[in-house]
Scaffold this motif. Structure first.
Motif, PDB file in Angstrom:
ATOM      1  N   GLN A   1       0.833  -1.200   0.000  1.00  0.00           N
ATOM      2  CA  GLN A   1       0.000   0.000   0.000  1.00  0.00           C
ATOM      3  C   GLN A   1       0.873   1.257   0.000  1.00  0.00           C
ATOM      4  O   GLN A   1       0.612   2.205  -0.754  1.00  0.00           O
ATOM      5  CB  GLN A   1      -0.935   0.010   1.196  1.00  0.00           C
ATOM      6  CG  GLN A   1      -2.027  -1.038   1.136  1.00  0.00           C
ATOM      7  CD  GLN A   1      -2.822  -1.130   2.434  1.00  0.00           C
ATOM      8  OE1 GLN A   1      -2.501  -0.465   3.427  1.00  0.00           O
ATOM      9  NE2 GLN A   1      -3.863  -1.960   2.440  1.00  0.00           N
ATOM     10  N   VAL A   2       1.904   1.248   0.844  1.00  0.00           N
ATOM     11  CA  VAL A   2       2.792   2.413   0.923  1.00  0.00           C
ATOM     12  C   VAL A   2       3.528   2.600  -0.402  1.00  0.00           C
ATOM     13  O   VAL A   2       3.653   3.718  -0.912  1.00  0.00           O
ATOM     14  CB  VAL A   2       3.791   2.272   2.099  1.00  0.00           C
ATOM     15  CG1 VAL A   2       4.877   3.323   2.023  1.00  0.00           C
ATOM     16  CG2 VAL A   2       3.052   2.361   3.427  1.00  0.00           C
ATOM     17  N   ARG A   3       4.012   1.493  -0.987  1.00  0.00           N
ATOM     18  CA  ARG A   3       4.725   1.593  -2.264  1.00  0.00           C
ATOM     19  C   ARG A   3       3.813   2.158  -3.346  1.00  0.00           C
ATOM     20  O   ARG A   3       4.221   3.025  -4.133  1.00  0.00           O
ATOM     21  CB  ARG A   3       5.253   0.229  -2.690  1.00  0.00           C
ATOM     22  CG  ARG A   3       6.082   0.302  -3.980  1.00  0.00           C
ATOM     23  CD  ARG A   3       6.693  -1.013  -4.380  1.00  0.00           C
ATOM     24  NE  ARG A   3       5.655  -2.040  -4.509  1.00  0.00           N
ATOM     25  CZ  ARG A   3       5.817  -3.296  -4.149  1.00  0.00           C
ATOM     26  NH1 ARG A   3       6.956  -3.711  -3.646  1.00  0.00           N
ATOM     27  NH2 ARG A   3       4.841  -4.157  -4.301  1.00  0.00           N
ATOM     28  N   ASN A   4       2.570   1.709  -3.365  1.00  0.00           N
ATOM     29  CA  ASN A   4       1.618   2.229  -4.355  1.00  0.00           C
ATOM     30  C   ASN A   4       1.360   3.718  -4.155  1.00  0.00           C
ATOM     31  O   ASN A   4       1.269   4.472  -5.132  1.00  0.00           O
ATOM     32  CB  ASN A   4       0.305   1.447  -4.303  1.00  0.00           C
ATOM     33  CG  ASN A   4       0.465   0.031  -4.812  1.00  0.00           C
ATOM     34  OD1 ASN A   4       1.386  -0.266  -5.571  1.00  0.00           O
ATOM     35  ND2 ASN A   4      -0.429  -0.857  -4.390  1.00  0.00           N
ATOM     36  N   ARG A   5       1.243   4.127  -2.899  1.00  0.00           N
ATOM     37  CA  ARG A   5       1.018   5.549  -2.625  1.00  0.00           C
ATOM     38  C   ARG A   5       2.225   6.380  -3.025  1.00  0.00           C
ATOM     39  O   ARG A   5       2.089   7.464  -3.600  1.00  0.00           O
ATOM     40  CB  ARG A   5       0.690   5.757  -1.148  1.00  0.00           C
ATOM     41  CG  ARG A   5      -0.702   5.243  -0.791  1.00  0.00           C
ATOM     42  CD  ARG A   5      -0.989   5.319   0.676  1.00  0.00           C
ATOM     43  NE  ARG A   5      -0.995   6.696   1.151  1.00  0.00           N
ATOM     44  CZ  ARG A   5      -1.033   7.036   2.437  1.00  0.00           C
ATOM     45  NH1 ARG A   5      -1.078   6.095   3.363  1.00  0.00           N
ATOM     46  NH2 ARG A   5      -1.032   8.299   2.795  1.00  0.00           N
ATOM     47  N   VAL A   6       3.428   5.877  -2.733  1.00  0.00           N
ATOM     48  CA  VAL A   6       4.644   6.603  -3.116  1.00  0.00           C
ATOM     49  C   VAL A   6       4.745   6.680  -4.640  1.00  0.00           C
ATOM     50  O   VAL A   6       5.080   7.741  -5.195  1.00  0.00           O
ATOM     51  CB  VAL A   6       5.898   5.938  -2.503  1.00  0.00           C
ATOM     52  CG1 VAL A   6       7.168   6.499  -3.096  1.00  0.00           C
ATOM     53  CG2 VAL A   6       5.901   6.121  -0.992  1.00  0.00           C
ATOM     54  N   ASP A   7       4.447   5.578  -5.314  1.00  0.00           N
ATOM     55  CA  ASP A   7       4.469   5.594  -6.781  1.00  0.00           C
ATOM     56  C   ASP A   7       3.487   6.624  -7.324  1.00  0.00           C
ATOM     57  O   ASP A   7       3.796   7.344  -8.289  1.00  0.00           O
ATOM     58  CB  ASP A   7       4.128   4.206  -7.335  1.00  0.00           C
ATOM     59  CG  ASP A   7       5.251   3.204  -7.156  1.00  0.00           C
ATOM     60  OD1 ASP A   7       6.395   3.634  -6.857  1.00  0.00           O
ATOM     61  OD2 ASP A   7       4.995   1.983  -7.303  1.00  0.00           O
ATOM     62  N   ALA A   8       2.305   6.702  -6.725  1.00  0.00           N
ATOM     63  CA  ALA A   8       1.305   7.675  -7.167  1.00  0.00           C
ATOM     64  C   ALA A   8       1.800   9.105  -6.943  1.00  0.00           C
ATOM     65  O   ALA A   8       1.626   9.975  -7.811  1.00  0.00           O
ATOM     66  CB  ALA A   8      -0.019   7.450  -6.429  1.00  0.00           C
ATOM     67  N   ILE A   9       2.447   9.342  -5.810  1.00  0.00           N
ATOM     68  CA  ILE A   9       2.981  10.678  -5.523  1.00  0.00           C
ATOM     69  C   ILE A   9       4.071  11.024  -6.523  1.00  0.00           C
ATOM     70  O   ILE A   9       4.114  12.155  -7.056  1.00  0.00           O
ATOM     71  CB  ILE A   9       3.503  10.755  -4.074  1.00  0.00           C
ATOM     72  CG1 ILE A   9       2.332  10.681  -3.084  1.00  0.00           C
ATOM     73  CG2 ILE A   9       4.313  12.024  -3.848  1.00  0.00           C
ATOM     74  CD1 ILE A   9       2.746  10.505  -1.633  1.00  0.00           C
ATOM     75  N   VAL A  10       4.961  10.088  -6.804  1.00  0.00           N
ATOM     76  CA  VAL A  10       6.045  10.332  -7.767  1.00  0.00           C
ATOM     77  C   VAL A  10       5.457  10.622  -9.143  1.00  0.00           C
ATOM     78  O   VAL A  10       5.902  11.546  -9.841  1.00  0.00           O
ATOM     79  CB  VAL A  10       7.009   9.117  -7.814  1.00  0.00           C
ATOM     80  CG1 VAL A  10       7.962   9.227  -8.984  1.00  0.00           C
ATOM     81  CG2 VAL A  10       7.781   9.019  -6.510  1.00  0.00           C
ATOM     82  N   THR A  11       4.441   9.874  -9.532  1.00  0.00           N
ATOM     83  CA  THR A  11       3.800  10.106 -10.823  1.00  0.00           C
ATOM     84  C   THR A  11       3.183  11.515 -10.895  1.00  0.00           C
ATOM     85  O   THR A  11       3.347  12.227 -11.891  1.00  0.00           O
ATOM     86  CB  THR A  11       2.713   9.035 -11.095  1.00  0.00           C
ATOM     87  OG1 THR A  11       3.348   7.745 -11.053  1.00  0.00           O
ATOM     88  CG2 THR A  11       2.030   9.244 -12.422  1.00  0.00           C
ATOM     89  N   ARG A  12       2.515  11.907  -9.820  1.00  0.00           N
ATOM     90  CA  ARG A  12       1.908  13.260  -9.786  1.00  0.00           C
ATOM     91  C   ARG A  12       2.979  14.332  -9.824  1.00  0.00           C
ATOM     92  O   ARG A  12       2.841  15.335 -10.511  1.00  0.00           O
ATOM     93  CB  ARG A  12       1.051  13.415  -8.524  1.00  0.00           C
ATOM     94  CG  ARG A  12      -0.263  12.666  -8.650  1.00  0.00           C
ATOM     95  CD  ARG A  12      -1.218  12.774  -7.493  1.00  0.00           C
ATOM     96  NE  ARG A  12      -1.042  13.854  -6.573  1.00  0.00           N
ATOM     97  CZ  ARG A  12      -1.276  13.765  -5.260  1.00  0.00           C
ATOM     98  NH1 ARG A  12      -1.695  12.626  -4.744  1.00  0.00           N
ATOM     99  NH2 ARG A  12      -1.115  14.809  -4.485  1.00  0.00           N
TER     100      ARG A  12
END
Length: 73
Positions: A54-65
């Motif tokens: 979950q944390v990795r997915n959230r970090v990936d989403a933040i990096v993408t944004r």
């Protein structure tokens, strides 16, 4: 004298059997406890792996944004 020796040996054997039974009981309890602990740790590990994903997915989403903001600027 021979009868006494046989009885003495039987008494020693009985004591050894009692000792072994005590050891078996203790090891059985320890084994049960360790299996319970192992099950608990496996459940905890599964939960931690899920949180990690979950944390990795959230970090990936933040990096993408952030990259999209950077490209848009």
């Amino acid at each position: 004298k021979e009868t006494y020796s046989v009885e003495q040996e039987l008494a020693q054997l009985e004591q050894q059997v009692d000792t072994l039974l005590t050891i078996i009981e203790r090891l059985t309890r320890e084994n049960r406890s360790l299996r319970t602990q192992q099950d608990s740790l496996a459940i905890e590990r599964a939960g931690l792996l899920e949180k990690h994903d979950q944390v990795r997915n959230r970090v990936d989403a933040i990096v993408t944004r952030l990259k999209s903001l950077e490209n848009g600027a």
